[in-house]
Design a protein around this motif. Sequence first.
Motif, short mmCIF file in Angstrom:
data_model
loop_
_atom_site.label_atom_id
_atom_site.label_comp_id
_atom_site.label_asym_id
_atom_site.label_seq_id
_atom_site.Cartn_x
_atom_site.Cartn_y
_atom_site.Cartn_z
N ARG A 67 54.22 30.19 23.14
CA ARG A 67 52.96 30.90 23.28
C ARG A 67 52.61 31.61 21.98
NH1 ARG A 67 52.21 36.04 23.69
NH2 ARG A 67 53.94 37.46 23.74
N PRO A 72 47.21 38.42 23.89
CA PRO A 72 47.63 39.47 24.81
C PRO A 72 48.38 38.90 26.01
CG PRO A 72 45.28 39.08 24.99
CD PRO A 72 45.77 38.27 23.83
N LEU A 73 49.36 39.65 26.51
CA LEU A 73 50.14 39.20 27.65
C LEU A 73 49.33 39.27 28.94
CD1 LEU A 73 53.56 40.86 26.85
CD2 LEU A 73 52.95 38.47 26.67
N ILE A 74 48.49 40.27 29.06
CA ILE A 74 47.68 40.44 30.25
C ILE A 74 46.25 40.07 29.90
CG2 ILE A 74 46.84 42.08 31.96
CD1 ILE A 74 49.41 43.70 31.43
N VAL A 75 45.75 39.06 30.54
CA VAL A 75 44.39 38.59 30.28
C VAL A 75 43.51 39.07 31.42
CG1 VAL A 75 42.93 36.58 29.94
CG2 VAL A 75 45.27 36.57 29.09
N ARG A 76 42.47 39.76 31.06
CA ARG A 76 41.53 40.23 32.09
C ARG A 76 40.63 39.09 32.50
NH1 ARG A 76 39.50 46.29 31.29
NH2 ARG A 76 41.56 47.21 31.44
N ARG A 77 40.42 39.00 33.78
CA ARG A 77 39.52 37.96 34.29
C ARG A 77 38.08 38.41 34.07
NH1 ARG A 77 42.67 34.65 37.55
NH2 ARG A 77 44.60 35.62 38.20
N TYR A 90 39.45 33.53 40.69
CA TYR A 90 40.84 33.11 40.82
C TYR A 90 40.96 31.62 40.59
CZ TYR A 90 41.22 37.63 43.12
OH TYR A 90 41.17 38.96 43.40
N GLU A 94 46.08 29.86 42.97
CA GLU A 94 46.38 31.22 43.41
C GLU A 94 45.89 31.49 44.84
OE1 GLU A 94 46.23 34.12 39.66
OE2 GLU A 94 44.34 33.06 40.00
N ASP A 115 44.62 39.21 45.96
CA ASP A 115 44.52 40.65 46.21
C ASP A 115 44.65 41.00 47.68
OD1 ASP A 115 42.11 39.72 47.15
OD2 ASP A 115 40.86 41.00 45.89
#
Length: 164
Positions: A67, A72-77, A90, A94, A115
């Motif tokens: 990778r 960034p490790l956390i990708v905002r949707r 989603y 998922e 969620d």
Amino acid sequence: MINKKNIFILAIVVLLIMILFTAYFLLNETKQTKKAIISKPVKKQTVQAQNVEIVFPAYSYDAEKLRDPFAPLIVRRQQFLKGTSPLENYDIEELKLTGIARDKKGSLALIQAPDGRFYIVRENDIIGMHKGRIIKIQKGLIEIKEDNKKVKYLKLSPEDKNDK
């Protein structure tokens, strides 16, 4: 009776005593280390230069499968736009199919998002981040077509089939 002047003089005296103690210990410690260094005899070693060829091992780095370290490790949707369903935020993998029902207008499916919320969908509804369209709702599975070429399936899990 102790007044402010006496307290000030006493604080200065205590501060001076602390400075003297720390200076004494610091100077004493440096003298000991110098003695220890001087007391050891030092031998000079000479190295004769030879015509020696140094070969370094070949190394290759293939980052194709790794990778990006700067991503960034956390990708905002993406926030869903007005008029779009929350299921479009989603990926299809998922989502979880939890139930299927039929009525006069056709088949309905109950989908659970990651969620924990549940959504009711019909044929031709759009779900997934890649605008997948529900083609068929059959007994036990939903057929979804993405990008007019990929066909994916959401299947009813075995424990859900036993409850219905």
